[in-house]
Scaffold this motif. Structure first.
Motif, PDB file in Angstrom:
ATOM      1  N   GLN A   1       8.111  31.065 -10.517  1.00 40.72           N
ATOM      2  CA  GLN A   1       8.510  31.750 -11.743  1.00 40.72           C
ATOM      3  C   GLN A   1       7.508  32.845 -12.099  1.00 40.72           C
ATOM      4  O   GLN A   1       7.892  33.927 -12.566  1.00 40.72           O
ATOM      5  CB  GLN A   1       8.620  30.743 -12.896  1.00 40.72           C
ATOM      6  N   ALA A   2       6.220  32.579 -11.860  1.00 36.63           N
ATOM      7  CA  ALA A   2       5.198  33.593 -12.116  1.00 36.63           C
ATOM      8  C   ALA A   2       5.389  34.805 -11.215  1.00 36.63           C
ATOM      9  O   ALA A   2       5.187  35.954 -11.632  1.00 36.63           O
ATOM     10  CB  ALA A   2       3.806  32.998 -11.906  1.00 36.63           C
ATOM     11  N   VAL A   3       5.810  34.553  -9.974  1.00 32.84           N
ATOM     12  CA  VAL A   3       6.070  35.645  -9.036  1.00 32.84           C
ATOM     13  C   VAL A   3       7.271  36.470  -9.500  1.00 32.84           C
ATOM     14  O   VAL A   3       7.240  37.713  -9.461  1.00 32.84           O
ATOM     15  CB  VAL A   3       6.312  35.082  -7.619  1.00 32.84           C
ATOM     16  N   ILE A   4       8.330  35.792  -9.923  1.00 34.02           N
ATOM     17  CA  ILE A   4       9.529  36.495 -10.404  1.00 34.02           C
ATOM     18  C   ILE A   4       9.188  37.377 -11.606  1.00 34.02           C
ATOM     19  O   ILE A   4       9.579  38.549 -11.679  1.00 34.02           O
ATOM     20  CB  ILE A   4      10.638  35.486 -10.766  1.00 34.02           C
ATOM     21  N   GLU A   5       8.430  36.814 -12.542  1.00 37.73           N
ATOM     22  CA  GLU A   5       8.058  37.567 -13.735  1.00 37.73           C
ATOM     23  C   GLU A   5       7.129  38.734 -13.397  1.00 37.73           C
ATOM     24  O   GLU A   5       7.251  39.823 -13.975  1.00 37.73           O
ATOM     25  CB  GLU A   5       7.391  36.625 -14.735  1.00 37.73           C
ATOM     26  N   GLY A   6       6.200  38.499 -12.462  1.00 38.82           N
ATOM     27  CA  GLY A   6       5.284  39.557 -12.065  1.00 38.82           C
ATOM     28  C   GLY A   6       5.997  40.717 -11.397  1.00 38.82           C
ATOM     29  O   GLY A   6       5.664  41.891 -11.631  1.00 38.82           O
ATOM     30  N   ALA A   7       6.990  40.390 -10.554  1.00 41.29           N
ATOM     31  CA  ALA A   7       7.756  41.445  -9.886  1.00 41.29           C
ATOM     32  C   ALA A   7       8.567  42.240 -10.905  1.00 41.29           C
ATOM     33  O   ALA A   7       8.688  43.475 -10.800  1.00 41.29           O
ATOM     34  CB  ALA A   7       8.674  40.835  -8.830  1.00 41.29           C
ATOM     35  N   LYS A   8       9.101  41.544 -11.900  1.00 34.91           N
ATOM     36  CA  LYS A   8       9.890  42.220 -12.934  1.00 34.91           C
ATOM     37  C   LYS A   8       9.035  43.206 -13.714  1.00 34.91           C
ATOM     38  O   LYS A   8       9.488  44.302 -14.080  1.00 34.91           O
ATOM     39  CB  LYS A   8      10.506  41.187 -13.868  1.00 34.91           C
ATOM     40  N   GLU A   9       7.778  42.834 -13.977  1.00 33.29           N
ATOM     41  CA  GLU A   9       6.870  43.735 -14.695  1.00 33.29           C
ATOM     42  C   GLU A   9       6.593  45.013 -13.908  1.00 33.29           C
ATOM     43  O   GLU A   9       6.257  46.044 -14.499  1.00 33.29           O
ATOM     44  CB  GLU A   9       5.561  43.010 -14.985  1.00 33.29           C
ATOM     45  N   LYS A  10       6.755  44.928 -12.598  1.00 32.86           N
ATOM     46  CA  LYS A  10       6.556  46.101 -11.749  1.00 32.86           C
ATOM     47  C   LYS A  10       7.855  46.835 -11.461  1.00 32.86           C
ATOM     48  O   LYS A  10       7.917  47.693 -10.584  1.00 32.86           O
ATOM     49  CB  LYS A  10       5.875  45.680 -10.437  1.00 32.86           C
ATOM     50  N   GLY A  11       8.923  46.454 -12.178  1.00 35.03           N
ATOM     51  CA  GLY A  11      10.196  47.148 -12.047  1.00 35.03           C
ATOM     52  C   GLY A  11      11.096  46.651 -10.946  1.00 35.03           C
ATOM     53  O   GLY A  11      12.080  47.310 -10.597  1.00 35.03           O
ATOM     54  N   HIS A  12      10.785  45.468 -10.368  1.00 31.06           N
ATOM     55  CA  HIS A  12      11.608  44.929  -9.275  1.00 31.06           C
ATOM     56  C   HIS A  12      12.210  43.595  -9.703  1.00 31.06           C
ATOM     57  O   HIS A  12      11.490  42.623  -9.941  1.00 31.06           O
ATOM     58  CB  HIS A  12      10.760  44.744  -8.012  1.00 31.06           C
ATOM     59  N   ASP A  13      13.522  43.535  -9.810  1.00 30.46           N
ATOM     60  CA  ASP A  13      14.203  42.307 -10.201  1.00 30.46           C
ATOM     61  C   ASP A  13      14.383  41.388  -8.997  1.00 30.46           C
ATOM     62  O   ASP A  13      14.980  41.782  -7.984  1.00 30.46           O
ATOM     63  CB  ASP A  13      15.571  42.622 -10.809  1.00 30.46           C
ATOM     64  N   VAL A  14      13.878  40.188  -9.128  1.00 33.47           N
ATOM     65  CA  VAL A  14      13.999  39.172  -8.083  1.00 33.47           C
ATOM     66  C   VAL A  14      14.774  37.995  -8.650  1.00 33.47           C
ATOM     67  O   VAL A  14      14.477  37.505  -9.739  1.00 33.47           O
ATOM     68  CB  VAL A  14      12.612  38.693  -7.605  1.00 33.47           C
ATOM     69  N   THR A  15      15.778  37.533  -7.931  1.00 33.07           N
ATOM     70  CA  THR A  15      16.574  36.391  -8.387  1.00 33.07           C
ATOM     71  C   THR A  15      16.069  35.108  -7.739  1.00 33.07           C
ATOM     72  O   THR A  15      15.443  35.130  -6.666  1.00 33.07           O
ATOM     73  CB  THR A  15      18.057  36.577  -8.025  1.00 33.07           C
ATOM     74  N   LEU A  16      16.365  33.989  -8.394  1.00 36.90           N
ATOM     75  CA  LEU A  16      16.053  32.685  -7.830  1.00 36.90           C
ATOM     76  C   LEU A  16      17.205  32.270  -6.928  1.00 36.90           C
ATOM     77  O   LEU A  16      18.322  32.023  -7.400  1.00 36.90           O
ATOM     78  CB  LEU A  16      15.842  31.661  -8.946  1.00 36.90           C
ATOM     79  N   GLY A  17      16.938  32.218  -5.619  1.00 36.38           N
ATOM     80  CA  GLY A  17      18.007  31.954  -4.658  1.00 36.38           C
ATOM     81  C   GLY A  17      18.533  30.537  -4.684  1.00 36.38           C
ATOM     82  O   GLY A  17      19.643  30.274  -4.223  1.00 36.38           O
ATOM     83  N   GLY A  18      17.742  29.607  -5.227  1.00 37.33           N
ATOM     84  CA  GLY A  18      18.172  28.219  -5.272  1.00 37.33           C
ATOM     85  C   GLY A  18      17.030  27.288  -4.926  1.00 37.33           C
ATOM     86  O   GLY A  18      15.904  27.718  -4.655  1.00 37.33           O
ATOM     87  N   GLU A  19      17.343  25.992  -4.949  1.00 36.08           N
ATOM     88  CA  GLU A  19      16.348  24.966  -4.643  1.00 36.08           C
ATOM     89  C   GLU A  19      16.530  24.468  -3.213  1.00 36.08           C
ATOM     90  O   GLU A  19      17.632  24.102  -2.804  1.00 36.08           O
ATOM     91  CB  GLU A  19      16.478  23.793  -5.617  1.00 36.08           C
ATOM     92  N   LEU A  20      15.437  24.423  -2.465  1.00 37.65           N
ATOM     93  CA  LEU A  20      15.450  23.939  -1.093  1.00 37.65           C
ATOM     94  C   LEU A  20      14.738  22.591  -1.018  1.00 37.65           C
ATOM     95  O   LEU A  20      13.860  22.285  -1.815  1.00 37.65           O
ATOM     96  CB  LEU A  20      14.758  24.935  -0.158  1.00 37.65           C
ATOM     97  N   PHE A  21      15.134  21.800  -0.027  1.00 34.76           N
ATOM     98  CA  PHE A  21      14.444  20.545   0.250  1.00 34.76           C
ATOM     99  C   PHE A  21      13.470  20.801   1.402  1.00 34.76           C
ATOM    100  O   PHE A  21      13.880  21.212   2.482  1.00 34.76           O
ATOM    101  CB  PHE A  21      15.444  19.452   0.616  1.00 34.76           C
ATOM    102  N   SER A  22      12.189  20.556   1.143  1.00 30.98           N
ATOM    103  CA  SER A  22      11.181  20.821   2.167  1.00 30.98           C
ATOM    104  C   SER A  22      10.503  19.526   2.592  1.00 30.98           C
ATOM    105  O   SER A  22      10.861  18.923   3.598  1.00 30.98           O
ATOM    106  CB  SER A  22      10.160  21.834   1.657  1.00 30.98           C
ATOM    107  N   ASP A  23       9.539  19.044   1.815  1.00 30.61           N
ATOM    108  CA  ASP A  23       8.805  17.833   2.175  1.00 30.61           C
ATOM    109  C   ASP A  23       9.549  16.559   1.811  1.00 30.61           C
ATOM    110  O   ASP A  23       9.213  15.485   2.295  1.00 30.61           O
ATOM    111  CB  ASP A  23       7.439  17.832   1.483  1.00 30.61           C
ATOM    112  N   ALA A  24      10.533  16.662   0.934  1.00 29.52           N
ATOM    113  CA  ALA A  24      11.312  15.499   0.522  1.00 29.52           C
ATOM    114  C   ALA A  24      12.795  15.827   0.595  1.00 29.52           C
ATOM    115  O   ALA A  24      13.186  16.987   0.512  1.00 29.52           O
ATOM    116  CB  ALA A  24      10.940  15.078  -0.905  1.00 29.52           C
TER     117      ALA A  24
END
Length: 313
Positions: free
Chosen positions: A259-282
């Motif tokens: 979420q911090a990355v998404i917000e940081g990119a938005k502050e720089k004028g680049h909109d990033v969407t959350l693609g979804g939740e992945l299962f990695s270690d569990a």
């Protein structure tokens, strides 16, 4: 204080396992009691062993194996087990001493027997010299090799059921081959420019190598690695410079850093969407599609492909 509690816990467990360091020979009755660390191992062993095995997985949905500490219930399960199967390659870092106490005749690390040339190593992160990526279940071909080791171990405990175990293994491997083919077909929908996967931590290296996908993890191979401002800023810079449209969270990791990355990119004028939740270690909840190895893998593929394709519409 936290370190002291960990050391005390390991000491108690070591004492409890002294009488269990040698393999518990079965009396010929089935099913044999198997304890696995991760659900990925547990589900696969259930598919191969069927009614011949009784499987208990210590680490359920949302559990991070990198930081997992054994509980009193785990101690009892390990004491009662005929066989313990774990991933190895330092995935279950805080439990290594436990497995050493049990001995190789009772506990088997499936990843430790994989050809080193097939394993991914990471030299990028500070202190991660010659660190092997333990997330081998994301390369289905390597996972089949790990399950070969598991099946041979089962046969040692159940020699009279060798034919049945080998047949069930072959049936399951046929399903895994179909999974490989279906995944390749879905991934072919992505263009070269779309083949970038940004996730919470670096768990998808084998997946990326197998399916020709560039993987960028905000955190290192282990979730015990610290995430600093520099990690977040460098990831934001990559997203902005390369115009990457989506990032993904993981079920076993807090979404705050993404979420911090998404917000940081938005502050720089680049909109990033959350693609979804992945299962990695569990994996997902028991009894759901995502609670099986194949279902978990299919969910990840569908989530990744759908999100990356959607951004081009």
């Amino acid at each position: 204080m936290k370190k002291l509690k960990t050391m005390l816990g390991l000491s108690v467990l070591s004492i409890a396992l002294v009488g269990c360091s040698e393999a518990q020979e079965g009396d010929g009755d089935t099913p044999i009691r198997i304890v696995t660390t991760t659900s990925q191992i547990g589900d696969s062993i259930e598919q191969i062993g069927g009614e011949l095995v009784e499987v208990t997985s210590l680490m359920g949905p949302g559990v991070d194996p990198h930081t997992y500490q054994a509980t009193q219930n785990d101690i009892q399960s390990l004491q009662n087990a005929d066989l313990v199967l774990y991933n190895g390659l330092h995935l279950e870092g805080r439990m290594n001493e436990i497995f050493e106490q049990m001995g190789p005749s009772k506990s088997v690390a499936l990843g430790d027997s994989i050809d080193e040339e097939k394993l991914l190593k990471n030299f990028e992160y500070e202190g991660a010299v010659d660190l092997v990526d333990p997330h081998i279940w994301f390369d289905v071909d390597i996972w089949k090799e790990a399950l070969d080791i598991a099946t041979e171990t089962l046969i040692q405990h159940l020699p009279e059921d060798e034919d049945q175990l080998k047949q069930r293994q072959q049936d399951y491997f046929n399903e895994l081959d179909e999974l490989i083919a279906q995944t390749a077909q879905k991934m072919d929908q992505l263009s070269d420019e779309q083949r970038v996967l940004v996730t919470a931590h670096d768990a998808f290296g084998y997946f990326g190598r197998m399916h020709d996908l560039e993987v960028i993890g905000l955190q290192g191979l282990s979730t015990e690695d610290e995430i600093g401002i520099r990690d977040i800023d460098s990831t934001i810079e990559i997203l902005v410079e390369r115009n990457i449209p989506s990032v993904f969270v993981e079920s076993s990791i807090s979404p705050r850093s993404i979420q911090a990355v998404i917000e940081g990119a938005k502050e720089k004028g680049h909109d990033v969407t959350l693609g979804g939740e992945l299962f990695s270690d569990a994996m997902g909840e028991k009894g759901t599609k995502e609670g099986t190895y194949i279902g978990m893998y299919e969910h990840n593929v569908e989530t990744i492909v759908n999100a990356l394709l959607r951004e081009e519409e």
